[in-house]
Design a protein around this motif. Sequence first.
Motif, PDB file in Angstrom:
ATOM      1  N   LEU A 186       0.828  -1.207   0.000  1.00 61.03           N
ATOM      2  CA  LEU A 186       0.000   0.000   0.000  1.00 61.03           C
ATOM      3  C   LEU A 186       0.863   1.259   0.000  1.00 61.03           C
ATOM      4  N   ILE A 187       1.855   1.296   0.857  1.00 65.24           N
ATOM      5  CA  ILE A 187       2.710   2.481   0.951  1.00 65.24           C
ATOM      6  C   ILE A 187       3.527   2.671  -0.323  1.00 65.24           C
ATOM      7  N   ALA A 188       3.989   1.570  -0.890  1.00 71.98           N
ATOM      8  CA  ALA A 188       4.824   1.650  -2.098  1.00 71.98           C
ATOM      9  C   ALA A 188       4.007   1.941  -3.352  1.00 71.98           C
ATOM     10  N   GLY A 189       2.675   1.865  -3.264  1.00 67.86           N
ATOM     11  CA  GLY A 189       1.831   2.100  -4.433  1.00 67.86           C
ATOM     12  C   GLY A 189       1.635   0.877  -5.298  1.00 67.86           C
ATOM     13  N   ARG A 190       2.066  -0.282  -4.826  1.00 69.69           N
ATOM     14  CA  ARG A 190       1.864  -1.522  -5.586  1.00 69.69           C
ATOM     15  C   ARG A 190       0.464  -2.099  -5.388  1.00 69.69           C
ATOM     16  N   LEU A 191      -0.251  -1.575  -4.386  1.00 68.47           N
ATOM     17  CA  LEU A 191      -1.602  -2.045  -4.085  1.00 68.47           C
ATOM     18  C   LEU A 191      -2.483  -0.837  -3.811  1.00 68.47           C
ATOM     19  N   ASP A 192      -3.641  -0.793  -4.459  1.00 68.86           N
ATOM     20  CA  ASP A 192      -4.611   0.275  -4.239  1.00 68.86           C
ATOM     21  C   ASP A 192      -5.639  -0.166  -3.210  1.00 68.86           C
ATOM     22  N   THR A 193      -6.207   0.792  -2.503  1.00 65.82           N
ATOM     23  CA  THR A 193      -7.209   0.450  -1.494  1.00 65.82           C
ATOM     24  C   THR A 193      -8.433  -0.212  -2.124  1.00 65.82           C
ATOM     25  N   ASP A 194      -8.754   0.124  -3.377  1.00 65.97           N
ATOM     26  CA  ASP A 194      -9.894  -0.510  -4.047  1.00 65.97           C
ATOM     27  C   ASP A 194      -9.697  -2.016  -4.199  1.00 65.97           C
ATOM     28  N   ASP A 195      -8.442  -2.449  -4.220  1.00 63.38           N
ATOM     29  CA  ASP A 195      -8.135  -3.875  -4.415  1.00 63.38           C
ATOM     30  C   ASP A 195      -7.750  -4.567  -3.109  1.00 63.38           C
ATOM     31  N   LEU A 196      -7.854  -3.849  -1.988  1.00 59.44           N
ATOM     32  CA  LEU A 196      -7.343  -4.370  -0.724  1.00 59.44           C
ATOM     33  C   LEU A 196      -8.144  -5.569  -0.220  1.00 59.44           C
ATOM     34  N   VAL A 197      -9.463  -5.520  -0.335  1.00 55.70           N
ATOM     35  CA  VAL A 197     -10.281  -6.628   0.164  1.00 55.70           C
ATOM     36  C   VAL A 197      -9.928  -7.919  -0.563  1.00 55.70           C
ATOM     37  N   GLU A 198      -9.845  -7.843  -1.883  1.00 53.05           N
ATOM     38  CA  GLU A 198      -9.505  -9.035  -2.665  1.00 53.05           C
ATOM     39  C   GLU A 198      -8.094  -9.516  -2.326  1.00 53.05           C
ATOM     40  N   ALA A 199      -7.153  -8.571  -2.200  1.00 53.95           N
ATOM     41  CA  ALA A 199      -5.774  -8.949  -1.881  1.00 53.95           C
ATOM     42  C   ALA A 199      -5.704  -9.618  -0.508  1.00 53.95           C
ATOM     43  N   TRP A 200      -6.415  -9.074   0.466  1.00 59.08           N
ATOM     44  CA  TRP A 200      -6.442  -9.665   1.804  1.00 59.08           C
ATOM     45  C   TRP A 200      -7.007 -11.082   1.748  1.00 59.08           C
ATOM     46  N   ASN A 201      -8.179 -11.209   1.123  1.00 58.09           N
ATOM     47  CA  ASN A 201      -8.862 -12.508   1.107  1.00 58.09           C
ATOM     48  C   ASN A 201      -8.044 -13.572   0.386  1.00 58.09           C
ATOM     49  N   THR A 202      -7.403 -13.181  -0.717  1.00 54.61           N
ATOM     50  CA  THR A 202      -6.575 -14.124  -1.472  1.00 54.61           C
ATOM     51  C   THR A 202      -5.387 -14.575  -0.644  1.00 54.61           C
ATOM     52  N   ARG A 203      -4.722 -13.633  -0.001  1.00 53.35           N
ATOM     53  CA  ARG A 203      -3.546 -13.965   0.808  1.00 53.35           C
ATOM     54  C   ARG A 203      -3.953 -14.804   2.020  1.00 53.35           C
ATOM     55  N   PHE A 204      -5.096 -14.476   2.638  1.00 55.33           N
ATOM     56  CA  PHE A 204      -5.514 -15.234   3.814  1.00 55.33           C
ATOM     57  C   PHE A 204      -5.808 -16.685   3.461  1.00 55.33           C
ATOM     58  N   LEU A 205      -6.474 -16.884   2.343  1.00 53.53           N
ATOM     59  CA  LEU A 205      -6.771 -18.249   1.902  1.00 53.53           C
ATOM     60  C   LEU A 205      -5.480 -19.013   1.635  1.00 53.53           C
ATOM     61  N   LYS A 206      -4.503 -18.364   1.030  1.00 52.33           N
ATOM     62  CA  LYS A 206      -3.223 -18.989   0.733  1.00 52.33           C
ATOM     63  C   LYS A 206      -2.468 -19.346   2.017  1.00 52.33           C
ATOM     64  N   ASP A 207      -2.472 -18.438   2.981  1.00 52.36           N
ATOM     65  CA  ASP A 207      -1.674 -18.632   4.189  1.00 52.36           C
ATOM     66  C   ASP A 207      -2.344 -19.543   5.213  1.00 52.36           C
ATOM     67  N   PHE A 208      -3.683 -19.492   5.283  1.00 56.77           N
ATOM     68  CA  PHE A 208      -4.386 -20.188   6.359  1.00 56.77           C
ATOM     69  C   PHE A 208      -5.328 -21.280   5.868  1.00 56.77           C
ATOM     70  N   GLY A 209      -5.505 -21.380   4.546  1.00 57.11           N
ATOM     71  CA  GLY A 209      -6.338 -22.441   4.002  1.00 57.11           C
ATOM     72  C   GLY A 209      -7.813 -22.287   4.292  1.00 57.11           C
ATOM     73  N   VAL A 210      -8.235 -21.089   4.659  1.00 54.20           N
ATOM     74  CA  VAL A 210      -9.637 -20.809   4.980  1.00 54.20           C
ATOM     75  C   VAL A 210     -10.060 -19.545   4.247  1.00 54.20           C
TER      76      VAL A 210
END
Length: 490
Positions: free
Chosen positions: A359-383
């Motif tokens: 987010l700080i580096a500008g590689r991720l926009d806040t509009d895409d944050l929910v999807e980025a969070w959910n994708t990463r969480f599924l990858k890391d925690f399998g849920v």
Amino acid sequence: MSAFDDLLAFQRQTEALSSVAERLGWDQETVMPRGAVEQRSEEMAAMESVLHERRTDPRIGEWLDQAQAEDDEDQRILDLIARDFHRAARIPARLAMELARQTSLAQGIWADARANEAPQDFLPTLNDILMLKREEAAALADGGDLYDALLDDYEPGTTQAEIAALFDAMRPRLVALREDVLGAEYQPQALKGDFPQETQLRLARACATAYGYDWTRGRMDIAVHPFSSGRWQDSRITTRVVETDPFNCIYSTIHEVGHSSYELGIDSDYAFTPLGRGVSMGAHESQSRIYENQIGRGRAFSGWLYQRMSDAFDGLSVPDADAFYATVNRVTPGYIRTEADEVQYNLHIMLRFDLERDLIAGRLDTDDLVEAWNTRFLKDFGVAVDRPANGVLQDVHWSVGLFGYFPTYALGNVYAGCLHAALRAAVPDLDRFLAAGDAGPAVEWLRENMQRHGGLYPPRELIERATGADVSELPLLDYLEEKFGAIYRL
């Protein structure tokens, strides 16, 4: 008066005003009427304007040029004042005021969005804060890395490269332990039942008292997201209550007692000086995490807690203290960082660290944050994240502009691992006291070896002085493997 005396007198007033501003923040998150948000945002902006003017007063530079340190303590005070002065001088007054105003407003917007499961109601505000934080980072970085500039506010002298290397070293053993634990034949049972709020709060107060929390200089209130606030003679804690999960209240309370005890344990001679507060958030988290986990979730203290809870709730769904200890430390693939077990907690931090860097580096926009969070969480925690309050909306930190704060939680765990190893060596009969509900010997050791020093030493030096060893992730990882290997009969 000497230049050093003049500087210290000026700093004393600045520290007092900063404490008043912090009290306004505590009030906003605990007892302030909900309809007062806009007024409070203007009050916070006004306070920040006064503080910023003081922190950038040209006389500070003149006093620093003239002041003479008589000893290492004086020199450390001068170094800390100079650091804060040069950082504050890089930030325009307009930006400091706007950040204070917007983050004060954003807390209420975040809380409502979280309650309503409506990230779309919060993300535009988050984007405004992100733009302000990028501007602040650029001013502080002076051509350097933006995220490092923000991280330095919370863990001075540490870089994102060092944090990333630490996380890379920790992740394989944490993931392997999680897989072993979740795949174990023995699985502790969950605690079931209804646990009334007032009873939970009485137990939470009893736990705080067991840790020696000074009720003459503190108090406990309820907040959406537990926190502690204050220093010197007034350091307050908050907790939250879920009537189906008493551990949420009890261990949140113990966690915040750790923070508050650090501030209350600092040498009183350091009050109203830069030495009179915790030296870093990593150091702070080391106290809250060792209070909560190594001490509070240990077999000895949990045995005492089992009897208190069984009496308070007229029995529990687990049969005995050993089963209760396993339940207290039960590993499950949950969503919430603050409720995460010790095995998975740092994995939650790694997710946030990577997202906020993007987010700080500008590689991720806040509009895409929910999807980025959910994708990463599924990858890391399998849920898969089931709802926003269990995902991107669960933490208050970004709403109040705390970018760079999250990695200090994991760093605090590492520090706590080092401190716990040294504590056990120094107090070999500690469990005898903990089994009686007396955390005093542990608290006294931490106060003597760490807390009383406040900001006197840089963070890593403070931990190394307390433990007599280099900071390393190994004591934490060894402790986790030993503890959870025994609980899960691996």
